[in-house]
Design an enzyme around this catalytic site. Structure first.
Site, PDB file in Angstrom:
ATOM      1  N   ALA A 175     -65.680 -11.776  38.790  1.00  0.00           N
ATOM      2  CA  ALA A 175     -64.963 -13.050  38.706  1.00  0.00           C
ATOM      3  C   ALA A 175     -63.661 -12.935  37.921  1.00  0.00           C
ATOM      4  CB  ALA A 175     -65.866 -14.118  38.104  1.00  0.00           C
ATOM      5  N   LYS A 221     -82.455  -2.340  46.871  1.00  0.00           N
ATOM      6  CA  LYS A 221     -81.901  -2.735  45.573  1.00  0.00           C
ATOM      7  C   LYS A 221     -82.896  -2.332  44.494  1.00  0.00           C
ATOM      8  CE  LYS A 221     -78.459  -5.556  43.981  1.00  0.00           C
ATOM      9  NZ  LYS A 221     -77.153  -5.916  44.502  1.00  0.00           N
ATOM     10  N   GLY A 232     -69.503 -18.066  35.685  1.00  0.00           N
ATOM     11  CA  GLY A 232     -69.679 -16.652  35.339  1.00  0.00           C
ATOM     12  C   GLY A 232     -68.374 -15.922  35.547  1.00  0.00           C
ATOM     13  N   GLY A 234     -67.569 -12.600  34.778  1.00  0.00           N
ATOM     14  CA  GLY A 234     -67.833 -11.187  34.469  1.00  0.00           C
ATOM     15  C   GLY A 234     -66.901 -10.290  35.244  1.00  0.00           C
TER      16      GLY A 234
HETATM   17  N1  NAI Z   1     -70.211  -6.067  40.997  1.00  0.00           N
HETATM   18  C1  NAI Z   1     -70.135  -6.099  42.329  1.00  0.00           C
HETATM   19  O1  NAI Z   1     -69.375  -5.345  42.942  1.00  0.00           O
HETATM   20  C2  NAI Z   1     -70.949  -7.081  43.087  1.00  0.00           C
HETATM   21  C3  NAI Z   1     -71.567  -8.138  42.455  1.00  0.00           C
HETATM   22  N2  NAI Z   1     -72.246  -9.067  43.195  1.00  0.00           N
HETATM   23  C4  NAI Z   1     -72.894 -10.183  42.539  1.00  0.00           C
HETATM   24  O2  NAI Z   1     -71.898 -10.962  41.872  1.00  0.00           O
HETATM   25  C5  NAI Z   1     -72.442 -11.521  40.683  1.00  0.00           C
HETATM   26  C6  NAI Z   1     -71.598 -11.099  39.491  1.00  0.00           C
HETATM   27  O3  NAI Z   1     -71.582  -9.695  39.388  1.00  0.00           O
HETATM   28  P1  NAI Z   1     -70.753  -8.933  38.252  1.00  0.00           P
HETATM   29  O4  NAI Z   1     -69.473  -9.620  38.030  1.00  0.00           O
HETATM   30  O5  NAI Z   1     -70.740  -7.511  38.631  1.00  0.00           O
HETATM   31  O6  NAI Z   1     -71.703  -9.118  37.015  1.00  0.00           O
HETATM   32  P2  NAI Z   1     -71.355  -9.349  35.484  1.00  0.00           P
HETATM   33  O7  NAI Z   1     -72.596  -9.131  34.725  1.00  0.00           O
HETATM   34  O8  NAI Z   1     -70.145  -8.570  35.097  1.00  0.00           O
HETATM   35  O9  NAI Z   1     -70.939 -10.891  35.463  1.00  0.00           O
HETATM   36  C7  NAI Z   1     -71.857 -11.945  35.520  1.00  0.00           C
HETATM   37  C8  NAI Z   1     -71.440 -12.942  34.466  1.00  0.00           C
HETATM   38  O10 NAI Z   1     -72.239 -14.114  34.623  1.00  0.00           O
HETATM   39  C9  NAI Z   1     -72.557 -14.582  33.337  1.00  0.00           C
HETATM   40  N3  NAI Z   1     -73.714 -15.475  33.438  1.00  0.00           N
HETATM   41  C10 NAI Z   1     -75.020 -15.157  33.610  1.00  0.00           C
HETATM   42  N4  NAI Z   1     -75.775 -16.268  33.677  1.00  0.00           N
HETATM   43  C11 NAI Z   1     -74.918 -17.309  33.578  1.00  0.00           C
HETATM   44  C12 NAI Z   1     -75.089 -18.719  33.596  1.00  0.00           C
HETATM   45  N5  NAI Z   1     -76.270 -19.291  33.727  1.00  0.00           N
HETATM   46  N6  NAI Z   1     -73.981 -19.495  33.463  1.00  0.00           N
HETATM   47  C13 NAI Z   1     -72.752 -18.933  33.307  1.00  0.00           C
HETATM   48  N7  NAI Z   1     -72.550 -17.620  33.282  1.00  0.00           N
HETATM   49  C14 NAI Z   1     -73.614 -16.803  33.417  1.00  0.00           C
HETATM   50  C15 NAI Z   1     -72.763 -13.337  32.509  1.00  0.00           C
HETATM   51  O11 NAI Z   1     -72.651 -13.593  31.129  1.00  0.00           O
HETATM   52  C16 NAI Z   1     -71.654 -12.435  33.045  1.00  0.00           C
HETATM   53  O12 NAI Z   1     -70.454 -12.565  32.303  1.00  0.00           O
HETATM   54  C17 NAI Z   1     -73.897 -11.045  40.633  1.00  0.00           C
HETATM   55  O13 NAI Z   1     -74.727 -11.985  41.262  1.00  0.00           O
HETATM   56  C18 NAI Z   1     -73.871  -9.766  41.459  1.00  0.00           C
HETATM   57  O14 NAI Z   1     -75.132  -9.440  41.996  1.00  0.00           O
HETATM   58  C19 NAI Z   1     -72.327  -8.988  44.564  1.00  0.00           C
HETATM   59  C20 NAI Z   1     -71.734  -7.972  45.230  1.00  0.00           C
HETATM   60  C21 NAI Z   1     -71.062  -6.887  44.537  1.00  0.00           C
HETATM   61  C1  COI Z   2     -72.274  -1.301  45.934  1.00  0.00           C
HETATM   62  C2  COI Z   2     -72.822  -2.540  45.368  1.00  0.00           C
HETATM   63  C3  COI Z   2     -71.720  -3.395  44.938  1.00  0.00           C
HETATM   64  C4  COI Z   2     -73.715  -3.114  46.389  1.00  0.00           C
HETATM   65  C5  COI Z   2     -74.568  -4.226  45.912  1.00  0.00           C
HETATM   66  O1  COI Z   2     -75.536  -4.014  45.236  1.00  0.00           O
HETATM   67  C6  COI Z   2     -74.221  -5.578  46.282  1.00  0.00           C
HETATM   68  O2  COI Z   2     -73.332  -5.783  47.115  1.00  0.00           O
HETATM   69  O3  COI Z   2     -74.847  -6.503  45.739  1.00  0.00           O
END
Ligand code: NAI
Ligand code: COI
EC number: 1.4.1.9
Length: 368
Positions: free
Chosen positions: A185, A80, A180, A182
């Site tokens: 979600a 990562k 969250g 984002g």
């Molecule tokens: N994008 C993907 O395909 C994957 C994401 N993840 C994990 O899922 C989680 C979300 O990822 P994404 O949706 O891509 O990221 P994102 O950045 O689009 O969404 C995260 C959201 O959480 C909010 N946030 C941050 N701190 C917060 C808090 N203390 N309270 C409430 N909201 C808060 C942010 O403002 C943002 O809207 C992360 O932990 C990421 O590592 C895991 C596997 C794959």
């Molecule tokens: C391809 C990514 C969504 C992989 C990753 O970083 C994760 O699963 O957290």
């Protein structure tokens, strides 16, 4: 921080610090384990409070990827990247290209993709400098942003956890609290809303909250209140370590199932969830949809085939929860055993000699 001691604790292979003064790049690539194949894991850009916090995040996330890829049956190791900075203000093309050249320098030992703070467009820029990037735009023959696939996997895994907790995997009428809203979600909320679940949401970004309220009739609460709301399922979908000593006593849900990486602050918080009788869908099992989808790219992407694989997260969560129940161990420990077992079985399988480009014999042949 004692870097080598930190790496030795969980036997990390490599930690690379990437610096480019002109573009402002400060990145840390952590490669945990490449027994199963090249390390694949996304790039997170975040405003870390300290360099130590960034290193710890990179290390924890990389190890999570090793286990995620192993338990998902992928021939990939775990790695990562974290980039230190505010993605809204500090990111620029030169920075991403400089970062891409560092990845290229690893010659395929590490393959990147999106995570919090990076986008499909960013991956397209990185692709200008390296072949070892996935999640670029479909016009490049890629699978695009992994978030929708991740959301689908979380949805399927949540249903499997609900079956164990409530005796049925139907989410209609269930209340799900989402921390969250984002990229991942938002799509997860769509699946839940379409099935008739009630949503309670929060985010530190007001726009993200408003989007979910408008689209799905979700109830919005303050970020500090989400963990204690009355709900059936709690879905942590922001950053890591939110299941901790402060949040656990407030939790009213019977199920914890969400997208965030590294949800447990420490393993003992998984032990407490188990003692409390809360069904916990281990983070790296339930959120593997994105990497499963992206791994399919490496064979020439086929969306239908990839999503069929993602749907199997239902079975993976069921299996982990079954082992947890029959062995009387917390679900995170059951998942760790399965992941470690697969890595060990490949590591310990007989290493028969195969002549390949790296062997001295082949090098001699090449030299004629
Ligand atoms: N994008 C993907 O395909 C994957 C994401 N993840 C994990 O899922 C989680 C979300 O990822 P994404 O949706 O891509 O990221 P994102 O950045 O689009 O969404 C995260 C959201 O959480 C909010 N946030 C941050 N701190 C917060 C808090 N203390 N309270 C409430 N909201 C808060 C942010 O403002 C943002 O809207 C992360 O932990 C990421 O590592 C895991 C596997 C794959
Ligand atoms: C391809 C990514 C969504 C992989 C990753 O970083 C994760 O699963 O957290």
């Amino acid at each position: 921080m004692e870097l080598f001691a930190a790496m030795e604790r969980d036997d990390y292979e490599e930690l690379l610090f990437c610096q480019d003064k002109a573009s402002g790049l400060k990145a840390i690539i952590a490669i945990h384990d490449t027994t199963l194949g090249p390390a694949l894991g996304g790039t997170r850009m975040w405003t870390y409070a300290s360099e130590e916090e960034a290193i710890v995040d990179a290390l924890r996330l990389a190890k999570g990827m090793t286990y995620k890829n192993a338990i998902s049956g992928l021939n990939l190791g775990g790695g990562k990247t974290v980039i230190i900075g505010d993605p809204k203000k500090d990111k620029n093309e030169a920075m991403l290209r400089a970062f891409g050249r560092y990845i290229q320098g690893l010659n395929g030992r590490y393959i990147t993709a999106e995570d919090v703070g990076t986008t499909e467009e960013d991956m397209n820029i990185i692709y200008q400098e390296t072949d070892y990037v996935t999640g670029t735009s479909p016009s490049y023959g890629s699978s695009g942003n992994p978030s929708p696939a991740t959301a689908y996997g979380v949805y399927m895994g949540m249903k499997a956890a609900a079956k164990v907790a409530f005796g049925s995997d139907l989410l209609e009428g269930k209340t799900v609290a989402v921390q969250g809203v984002g990229n991942v979600a938002y799509t997860l909320c769509k699946y839940l809303h379409d099935e008739g679940a009630q949503l309670i949401v929060t985010d530190i970004n007001k726009e993200a909250v408003n989007r979910a309220v408008e689209a799905f009739g979700a109830t919005a609460v303050d970020p500090a209140d989400i963990v204690g709301v009355n709900c059936d399922i709690y879905a942590p979908c922001a950053l890591g370590a939110t299941i901790n000593d402060v949040s656990l006593p407030l939790l009213k849900a019977k199920v914890v199932a969400g997208a965030a990486n590294n949800q447990l602050k420490e393993p003992r918080h998984g032990d407490i969830l188990h003692q409390m009788g809360i069904v916990y869908a281990p983070d790296y099992v339930i959120n593997a949809g994105g990497v499963i989808n992206i791994a399919d790219e490496l064979n020439g992407y086929n969306k239908e085939r990839a999503l069929k694989q993602v749907a199997k997260i239902y079975d993976s969560i069921t299996r982990v929860l079954e082992i947890s129940s029959t062995s009387g161990i917390p679900s995170y420990a059951a998942a760790d055993h399965l992941a470690q077992e697969r890595i060990a079985s490949i590591q310990n399988s007989r290493s028969t000699f195969l002549q390949n480009g790296n062997h001295a014999l082949s090098r001699r042949n090449l030299r004629g």
